[in-house]
Design an enzyme around this catalytic site. Structure first.
Site, PDB file in Angstrom:
ATOM      1  N   CYS A   1      -4.368 -80.010  41.183  1.00  0.00           N
ATOM      2  CA  CYS A   1      -5.085 -80.913  40.551  1.00  0.00           C
ATOM      3  C   CYS A   1      -5.240 -80.830  38.760  1.00  0.00           C
ATOM      4  O   CYS A   1      -5.799 -79.788  38.587  1.00  0.00           O
ATOM      5  CB  CYS A   1      -6.530 -81.002  41.149  1.00  0.00           C
ATOM      6  N   GLY A   2      -5.029 -81.696  38.091  1.00  0.00           N
ATOM      7  CA  GLY A   2      -5.023 -81.827  36.714  1.00  0.00           C
ATOM      8  C   GLY A   2      -6.584 -81.782  36.520  1.00  0.00           C
ATOM      9  O   GLY A   2      -6.770 -81.568  35.148  1.00  0.00           O
TER      10      GLY A   2
END
Length: 107
Positions: free
Chosen positions: A32-33
């Site tokens: 997840c960024g």
């Protein structure tokens, strides 16, 4: 248990190697960024809580924005404008129909 081809370490069952973090993650879901971390076995519940809090904050912000915008429109007298219903050709006040108000705001 298998050995990871990239980091050459014993990896747990149902784990995958993350290309971004360059490590093996148990029950890997995705990288997840937003949190700049992998989502897996150790932090899946925290990630879902993070998403729930973000959803709540978006709903709260939208509700607050609509309330403030509605108050400003009422205070400035924009709700007492007359509009023409393009479907029927009738003249009506803007504040009589919430759908007319939303249509007026969006168009």
């Amino acid at each position: 248990e298998k050995e990871c081809w990239t980091c050459h370490m014993q990896r747990p069952a149902r784990s995958k190697h993350c290309k971004v973090c360059s490590r093996c993650v148990a029950r890997f879901d995705h990288h997840c960024g937003w949190i700049n971390n992998c989502v897996g076995l150790a932090n899946l519940r925290l990630f879902l809580l993070f998403l729930a809090v973000n959803l709540f904050m978006c709903i709260y912000g939208m509700t607050l924005g609509v309330a403030v915008l509605g108050g400003e429109l009422q205070r400035s007298g924009y709700l007492h404008h007359k509009v023409i219903n393009w479907r029927t050709g009738e003249v009506e006040y803007l504040h009589h129909s919430p759908s007319r108000l939303m249509e007026w705001l969006l168009v």
